[in-house]
Design an enzyme around this catalytic site. Structure first.
Site, PDB file in Angstrom:
ATOM      1  N   GLY A 106       0.567  -0.964  -0.608  1.00 38.55           N
ATOM      2  CA  GLY A 106       0.512  -0.184  -0.136  1.00 38.55           C
ATOM      3  C   GLY A 106       0.551   1.327  -0.273  1.00 38.55           C
ATOM      4  O   GLY A 106       2.076   1.169   0.869  1.00 38.55           O
ATOM      5  N   ASP A 200       6.472  -5.478   5.420  1.00 37.43           N
ATOM      6  CA  ASP A 200       6.359  -7.187   6.431  1.00 37.43           C
ATOM      7  C   ASP A 200       7.362  -7.457   5.552  1.00 37.43           C
ATOM      8  O   ASP A 200       8.679  -8.003   5.646  1.00 37.43           O
ATOM      9  CB  ASP A 200       6.312  -7.293   7.747  1.00 37.43           C
ATOM     10  CG  ASP A 200       4.949  -6.978   8.116  1.00 37.43           C
ATOM     11  OD1 ASP A 200       4.058  -6.741   7.003  1.00 37.43           O
ATOM     12  OD2 ASP A 200       3.925  -7.867   8.721  1.00 37.43           O
ATOM     13  N   ILE A 227       1.891   3.119   6.279  1.00 32.13           N
ATOM     14  CA  ILE A 227       1.168   3.516   7.640  1.00 32.13           C
ATOM     15  C   ILE A 227       0.562   2.849   8.639  1.00 32.13           C
ATOM     16  O   ILE A 227       0.317   3.024   9.519  1.00 32.13           O
ATOM     17  CB  ILE A 227       0.136   3.794   6.838  1.00 32.13           C
ATOM     18  CG1 ILE A 227      -1.246   3.008   6.332  1.00 32.13           C
ATOM     19  CG2 ILE A 227       0.804   5.271   5.839  1.00 32.13           C
ATOM     20  CD1 ILE A 227      -2.431   3.490   6.356  1.00 32.13           C
ATOM     21  N   ASP A 228       1.168   1.620   7.957  1.00 35.33           N
ATOM     22  CA  ASP A 228       0.328   0.862   9.507  1.00 35.33           C
ATOM     23  C   ASP A 228       0.694   1.299  11.048  1.00 35.33           C
ATOM     24  O   ASP A 228       0.835   0.362  12.263  1.00 35.33           O
ATOM     25  CB  ASP A 228       0.033  -1.240   9.595  1.00 35.33           C
ATOM     26  CG  ASP A 228      -1.257  -1.167   8.649  1.00 35.33           C
ATOM     27  OD1 ASP A 228      -1.329  -0.587   8.542  1.00 35.33           O
ATOM     28  OD2 ASP A 228      -0.924  -2.179   8.383  1.00 35.33           O
ATOM     29  N   LYS A 271     -26.115  14.944  18.452  1.00 37.09           N
ATOM     30  CA  LYS A 271     -27.257  13.880  18.257  1.00 37.09           C
ATOM     31  C   LYS A 271     -26.627  12.597  17.737  1.00 37.09           C
ATOM     32  O   LYS A 271     -27.042  11.695  17.504  1.00 37.09           O
ATOM     33  CB  LYS A 271     -28.305  14.736  17.653  1.00 37.09           C
ATOM     34  CG  LYS A 271     -27.694  14.904  15.955  1.00 37.09           C
ATOM     35  CD  LYS A 271     -29.070  15.424  15.496  1.00 37.09           C
ATOM     36  CE  LYS A 271     -28.452  15.902  13.746  1.00 37.09           C
ATOM     37  NZ  LYS A 271     -29.133  17.108  13.348  1.00 37.09           N
ATOM     38  N   TYR A 272     -24.998  12.474  17.598  1.00 35.84           N
ATOM     39  CA  TYR A 272     -24.510  11.793  17.030  1.00 35.84           C
ATOM     40  C   TYR A 272     -23.175  10.464  17.708  1.00 35.84           C
ATOM     41  O   TYR A 272     -22.648  11.725  18.042  1.00 35.84           O
ATOM     42  CB  TYR A 272     -23.995  12.482  15.252  1.00 35.84           C
ATOM     43  CG  TYR A 272     -25.281  12.490  14.249  1.00 35.84           C
ATOM     44  CD1 TYR A 272     -25.744  11.499  13.825  1.00 35.84           C
ATOM     45  CD2 TYR A 272     -25.011  13.433  13.522  1.00 35.84           C
ATOM     46  CE1 TYR A 272     -27.193  11.573  13.043  1.00 35.84           C
ATOM     47  CE2 TYR A 272     -25.929  13.775  12.650  1.00 35.84           C
ATOM     48  CZ  TYR A 272     -26.870  12.743  12.380  1.00 35.84           C
ATOM     49  OH  TYR A 272     -28.238  13.177  10.994  1.00 35.84           O
ATOM     50  N   MET A 279      -7.138   2.250   9.244  1.00 34.27           N
ATOM     51  CA  MET A 279      -6.728   1.697   9.426  1.00 34.27           C
ATOM     52  C   MET A 279      -5.650   1.299  10.035  1.00 34.27           C
ATOM     53  O   MET A 279      -5.252   1.548  10.954  1.00 34.27           O
ATOM     54  CB  MET A 279      -6.283   2.103   7.515  1.00 34.27           C
ATOM     55  CG  MET A 279      -6.668   1.206   6.520  1.00 34.27           C
ATOM     56  SD  MET A 279      -6.007   1.416   5.151  1.00 34.27           S
ATOM     57  CE  MET A 279      -6.736   1.283   3.632  1.00 34.27           C
ATOM     58  N   ARG A 281      -3.994  -3.394   9.316  1.00 37.12           N
ATOM     59  CA  ARG A 281      -4.561  -4.708   9.210  1.00 37.12           C
ATOM     60  C   ARG A 281      -4.608  -5.235  10.167  1.00 37.12           C
ATOM     61  O   ARG A 281      -5.402  -5.591  10.520  1.00 37.12           O
ATOM     62  CB  ARG A 281      -3.127  -4.934   7.606  1.00 37.12           C
ATOM     63  CG  ARG A 281      -3.990  -6.670   7.206  1.00 37.12           C
ATOM     64  CD  ARG A 281      -3.078  -6.950   6.195  1.00 37.12           C
ATOM     65  NE  ARG A 281      -2.185  -6.404   5.781  1.00 37.12           N
ATOM     66  CZ  ARG A 281      -2.514  -6.026   4.395  1.00 37.12           C
ATOM     67  NH1 ARG A 281      -3.538  -6.842   3.722  1.00 37.12           N
ATOM     68  NH2 ARG A 281      -1.844  -5.007   3.203  1.00 37.12           N
ATOM     69  N   GLU A 360      -9.363  -0.999  12.037  1.00 37.22           N
ATOM     70  CA  GLU A 360      -9.691  -1.953  11.222  1.00 37.22           C
ATOM     71  C   GLU A 360      -9.355  -3.872  11.666  1.00 37.22           C
ATOM     72  O   GLU A 360     -10.287  -4.218  11.376  1.00 37.22           O
ATOM     73  CB  GLU A 360      -8.488  -1.543  10.042  1.00 37.22           C
ATOM     74  CG  GLU A 360      -9.011  -2.654   8.707  1.00 37.22           C
ATOM     75  CD  GLU A 360      -7.544  -1.912   7.490  1.00 37.22           C
ATOM     76  OE1 GLU A 360      -8.403  -1.936   6.358  1.00 37.22           O
ATOM     77  OE2 GLU A 360      -7.040  -2.242   7.981  1.00 37.22           O
TER      78      GLU A 360
HETATM   79  P1  FBP Z   1       0.766  -1.737   3.497  1.00 35.69           P
HETATM   80  O1  FBP Z   1       1.236  -2.570   4.804  1.00 35.69           O
HETATM   81  O2  FBP Z   1       1.356  -2.185   2.334  1.00 35.69           O
HETATM   82  O3  FBP Z   1       1.485  -0.675   3.787  1.00 35.69           O
HETATM   83  O4  FBP Z   1      -0.735  -1.857   3.691  1.00 35.69           O
HETATM   84  C1  FBP Z   1      -1.128  -1.348   4.712  1.00 35.69           C
HETATM   85  C2  FBP Z   1      -2.519  -1.311   4.512  1.00 35.69           C
HETATM   86  O5  FBP Z   1      -2.517   0.885   3.671  1.00 35.69           O
HETATM   87  C3  FBP Z   1      -3.337  -1.916   5.197  1.00 35.69           C
HETATM   88  O6  FBP Z   1      -3.489  -0.325   6.363  1.00 35.69           O
HETATM   89  C4  FBP Z   1      -4.625  -1.899   5.041  1.00 35.69           C
HETATM   90  O7  FBP Z   1      -4.955  -2.504   5.739  1.00 35.69           O
HETATM   91  C5  FBP Z   1      -4.009  -2.558   3.793  1.00 35.69           C
HETATM   92  O8  FBP Z   1      -3.340  -1.571   3.450  1.00 35.69           O
HETATM   93  C6  FBP Z   1      -5.335  -1.778   2.186  1.00 35.69           C
HETATM   94  O9  FBP Z   1      -5.353  -2.338   0.887  1.00 35.69           O
HETATM   95  P2  FBP Z   1      -5.791  -2.673  -0.266  1.00 35.69           P
HETATM   96  O10 FBP Z   1      -4.725  -1.486  -0.765  1.00 35.69           O
HETATM   97  O11 FBP Z   1      -4.548  -3.833  -1.148  1.00 35.69           O
HETATM   98  O12 FBP Z   1      -7.446  -2.670  -0.131  1.00 35.69           O
END
Ligand code: FBP
Length: 702
Positions: A106, A200, A227-228, A271-272, A279, A281, A360
Site C-alpha cells: 500500500g 514486513d 502507514i500501519d 445528536k450523533y 486502517m 491491517r 480495522e
Molecule cells: P502495507 O502494509 O502494504 O503498507 O498496507 C497497509 C494497508 O494500508 C492496511 O492498512 C490496509 O489494511 C491495507 O493496506 C489495504 O490494502 P489494499 O490497498 O489492498 O486495499
C-alpha cells in the site's frame, strides 16, 4: 447597477490569471516541491562508509540460518562520514551504477522522497549512474517494465504524497518462476542494486531476493514503509533500532485531523455517535496514535482486548474449584457490552453523542474470530492444493462457499474424525450475518494475509452494540440524564412543584446534577402508573406537558454515522517528519549500496529525538525473521510489531481513558491536532507515541 458583459468562455479560459487559478499547480504545491529536507550530519560529506555495530544482537531463527545463509551473519551498520577518502575509495564509492527501485504494498506518504534522496545521493557522486523505477510494484521486476528516473520527474514529486511516480502493487516474488524472471530482469538492466520499499512482507521478500541474487552480484536493500506502523525494530535486548516505519505519522495525523473535526461537530450538534474505523491491517498503532492526537471518547486497541481477563468469571469458577478458560481474552459480545457501558454512562450525564475509534484489524484480537480466520485459511489453502484450483474462483457465491463448509462439517460428523471444520463451527458460523460470513471468507492477499480492509468490522460491532442498547433501553438502564436546573425550570414554567414530582420521577433526585428517570418508567404508560401510584395524578387526568417533555427528553435514540479512514490518509502529502525521514532514508540507501551492503534495511535511529540526533543505519533483515503461519503453512517472515501494552505510551492512554470518555457533567476533553505541515518544530512534528516513550526513558525534554 452596472450591466454585466457576456463572457466569452474561450477567451476567459485563456487569461493567465484564470489559467493560474484553474491549473493543477497551486502555490502550496510549489512550496512543497521546493522544500529541501535537512540532511543528517553524516550526509553533509559526500563520502560515507559503514561500520559494524557489535552492541546489537538478535536471536536468529534456525530456519533463517538454513534459508538465508549468506545474510544471517549481517550486523547492524552505522553510517560514518569519510573526511579524506583516498582515490581508490572515491573511485569505488562513485563508480557508475544501475540501481532499480520498486514500491511494494500500500502507498505511504514519503515514498517519493526515498526516491529523491537516493537519486540526489547517487547523481551527486556520479551523474552517469542510472536509477530505474519498476512500474506497478514487483510485477515491474518480474515483467521488466521500468522507466529511467529523470531529474524533472523526481523534482515534480518531491515532498508529495502517494506512490504515483512509479505506482505500486502487491505481487509477491514467491515462486521459482517469478524468481527466475526477476533475476533475468536484473541481468538485462545490468543492475548493481535493487531497492525494495515495502512493509514486513516486502522486506521479507527483499531478504530472499538478496540471498537469491547474491551470486549475481546484485545487492538488495529494503526500506521500512507502511502507514500501519508495524515495522519497528528492536534488538534482542529491546534496544530500539527503528522506532517507526515511514508514512505512519502522516496517515495518523490525517486521520486525527478528520476525527478531531468529528469531535467538534459531535459536541456541537449533540445528536450523533461517530463510529470511525481506522486502517491498520493487524496492529492498532494508528488507532492508538489517533487516540493520543484527538482524545476521542473511546478507542479500541486490539492488543489490549486480546489481553483482557474477565476477573468475575475467574472468581466464579474458582469458587467451584474449576478454571473457566473462556474468561481469558475478549469475545465480541463482551466487547459490545463494554462499548454500551461507555455510551450509557455518557448518556446518563446528558451526552448521547460521542466519537468511537475502531481499528480495522481489531477482530484479529477477538479469540472466536481469530479461530475462524485461521480455520478458514487452512480450508482454503487445502482446497487449492488438493484440487489445484482456486477456492474463490470455484465458489463464486457465498451460498456455494457455505455449502462447501456444510459438506466438510457433515463429513467430519459422519466419519467421526477430528476435522478443521466441525458441526459446532458450522452452527456458529451460520449464526453470523451474511455480510460478516462474506467478510471472513474474503480472498487472502498475495502474502496470505487476511484482508481486514474488506470486512465491515464497524458494522459487525455496532450491530451487536445496537441490539444490546435496545435491551438496556427496555430494561430502563439506557437513559439520557436530565440536568436538574432544566427540570426545575421546565416544571416551574407550568406551576408544578419540582420537589414534589422529583422523587416520583427520578432515582437520584437531589443527589446529582443529572437526574435519571427511574428504571421502571420506560413509556408513557409506565410514567402514568408511577404518577398514579404516588397519587400525583387522578384517573382520567392528563399527564402535565412539562412532565411528558422531561420524560421524552430522557428517552435515548442512538443515531450513528460511520466513517472509514484509510485510503485518504494513505494518499496524504507527507508531514515534515515523514518528508525529512524519507529523504534521509534515500540517502542511507545509497550509502549502503555504495559500500557493498546487501540484505540490509535502511533505517534512521533516534527518530523520537530532535533531528540533530538522527542516526542513519543499516539493519540486517534475516535476523528479524521467524516462522509464522501464512496461507496455511509455516513461512519465514519478519515479525509484525504490535502495540506494546507494557509501554509507557500505552499506560498513559489507559490512565487517561476515563477522562477522555468524559462520562461526567461538563465539557469533553477533545484535542485538535491541527493540519499536516511540512515545516515547523513542535511536538506535533513526531508521533506522540514515540514522544511519550522517549519522555519516559528520559531521552528528551520538551
Ligand atoms: P502495507 O502494509 O502494504 O503498507 O498496507 C497497509 C494497508 O494500508 C492496511 O492498512 C490496509 O489494511 C491495507 O493496506 C489495504 O490494502 P489494499 O490497498 O489492498 O486495499
Amino acid at each position: 447597477m452596472a450591466k454585466k458583459e457576456a463572457v466569452n468562455i474561450e477567451e476567459f479560459l485563456n487569461r493567465p490569471e484564470v489559467k493560474s487559478v484553474t491549473g493543477n499547480v497551486n502555490p502550496e504545491l510549489l512550496e512543497r516541491r521546493n522544500y529541501m529536507p535537512p540532511v543528517c550530519d553524516v550526509f553533509k560529506n559526500p563520502y560515507t562508509t559503514l561500520k559494524n555495530v557489535e552492541e546489537y544482537s538478535f536471536d536468529i531463527d534456525r530456519e533463517a540460518n538454513k534459508q538465508l545463509p549468506s545474510l544471517v551473519n549481517n550486523k547492524v551498520q552505522s553510517i560514518c562520514s569519510v573526511d579524506s577518502p583516498d582515490e581508490l575509495f572515491k573511485e569505488k564509492f562513485s563508480r557508475h551504477r544501475n540501481i532499480g527501485i520498486v514500491f511494494s504494498g500500500g502507498p505511504a506518504p514519503g515514498g517519493h522522497n526515498v526516491i529523491a534522496g537516493l537519486f540526489d545521493a547517487a547523481k551527486k557522486v556520479n551523474p552517469k549512474t542510472k536509477i530505474y523505477g519498476f512500474l506497478l510494484g514487483p510485477d515491474g521486476i518480474i515483467e521488466n517494465t521500468t522507466i529511467e528516473l529523470t531529474k524533472e520527474l523526481v523534482d515534480r514529486h518531491r515532498n508529495i504524497g502517494g506512490f504515483s511516480m512509479i505506482k505500486t502493487g502487491r505481487t509477491k516474488i514467491d515462486t521459482e518462476d517469478k524468481m527466475r524472471l526477476s533475476r533475468e530482469t536484473c541481468k538485462e538492466l545490468a543492475l548493481d542494486a535493487l531497492v525494495i520499499v515495502g512493509g514486513d512482507d516486502s522486506n521479507t521478500n527483499a531478504a530472499f531476493l538478496a540471498q537469491e541474487l547474491a551470486d549475481d552480484g546484485v545487492q538488495v536493500i529494503g526500506v521500512p514503509k507502511t502507514i500501519d506502523g508495524d515495522i519497528q525494530v528492536r534488538d534482542r535486548n529491546g534496544k530500539v533500532l527503528c522506532a517507526m516505519s515511514f508514512g505512519f505519522h502522516t496517515a495518523a495525523r490525517a486521520f486525527s485531523k478528520e476525527i478531531s473535526n468529528l469531535c467538534t461537530d459531535s459536541s456541537s450538534d449533540v445528536k450523533y455517535w461517530h463510529i470511525c474505523k481506522v486502517m491498520g491491517r493487524v496492529a492498532s498503532h494508528l488507532a492508538f496514535e489517533v487516540a493520543l492526537q484527538t482524545h476521542a471518547n473511546m478507542t479500541l486497541i486490539g492488543e489490549d482486548l486480546a489481553d483482557y481477563i474477565d476477573e468475575e468469571r475467574i472468581k466464579k469458577a474458582e469458587q467451584n474449584n474449576t478454571i473457566d478458560y473462556t474468561a481469558f481474552g475478549m469475545t465480541l459480545r463482551h466487547l459490545s457490552r463494554m462499548i454500551c457501558d461507555g455510551i450509557t454512562r455518557r448518556a446518563a450525564v446528558g451526552k448521547n453523542y460521542g466519537v468511537l475509534v475502531i481499528p480495522e484489524g481489531v477482530l484479529e484480537f477477538i479469540n472466536e474470530i481469530q479461530i475462524f480466520i485461521t480455520k478458514l485459511n487452512v480450508i482454503i489453502v487445502e482446497y487449492n492444493q488438493m484440487h489445484d484450483k482456486s477456492f474463490h474462483a470455484e465458489f463464486l457465491l457465498l451460498e456455494d462457499k457455505l455449502d462447501y463448509l456444510r459438506r466438510l462439517a457433515r463429513q467430519s460428523r459422519e466419519e467421526g474424525c477430528i476435522s478443521v471444520w466441525n458441526t459446532r463451527d458450522d452452527d456458529l458460523f451460520n449464526d453470523m450475518p451474511d455480510f460478516f460470513q462474506e467478510g471472513l471468507l474474503t480472498e487472502r492477499d498475495s502474502h496470505g494475509n487476511f484482508q481486514f480492509s474488506l470486512v465491515e468490522t464497524d458494522k459487525i460491532i455496532m450491530g451487536l452494540v445496537k441490539d444490546y442498547l435496545n435491551f438496556l433501553k427496555e430494561k430502563g438502564i439506557y437513559k439520557i440524564g436530565i440536568q436538574e436546573s432544566y427540570y426545575i425550570q421546565t416544571l416551574k414554567a407550568e406551576d408544578l412543584d419540582p420537589d414534589f414530582f422529583g422523587p416520583i420521577l427520578f432515582k437520584n433526585y437531589g443527589k446529582t446534577e443529572y437526574l435519571l428517570v427511574k428504571e421502571s418508567i420506560i413509556s408513557i404508560k409506565t410514567l402514568r402508573q408511577a404518577l398514579s401510584n404516588a397519587r400525583a395524578l387522578k384517573k382520567k387526568e392528563e399527564i402535565p406537558d412539562a412532565i411528558q417533555k422531561i420524560f421524552k427528553k430522557s428517552v435515548p435514540n442512538l443515531k450513528t454515522q460511520t466513517h472509514f479512514y484509510g485510503y485518504d490518509g494513505r494518499g496524504s502529502d507527507p508531514s515534515c517528519f515523514d518528508c525529512n525521514y524519507t529523504y534521509n532514508l534515500g540517502l542511507t540507501v545509497f550509502s549502503l549500496i555504495a559500500n557493498g551492503a546487501t540484505g540490509q534495511m535502511a533505517a534512521i535511529k533516534n527518530l523520537e529525538l530532535d533531528f540533530s540526533e538522527w542516526e542513519p543505519i543499516g539493519i540486517p533483515i534475516a535476523p528479524l525473521m521467524h516462522l509464522e503461519e501464512r496461507g496455511g503453512k509455516l513461512s519465514l517472515v519478519i515479525e509484525k510489531s504490535v502495540v506494546d501494552i507494557n509501554s509507557t505510551s500505552f499506560k498513559t492512554v489507559k490512565a487517561l481513558r476515563e477522562k477522555w470518555l468524559a462520562a461526567t457533567p461538563g465539557e469533553d476533553h477533545y484535542r485538535s491536532p491541527g493540519p499536516i505541515r511540512f515545516t515547523g518544530k513542535s511536538e506535533e512534528d513526531r508521533p506522540i507515541t514515540l514522544l511519550l516513550n522517549a519522555l519516559a526513558n528520559g531521552r528528551i525534554e520538551i
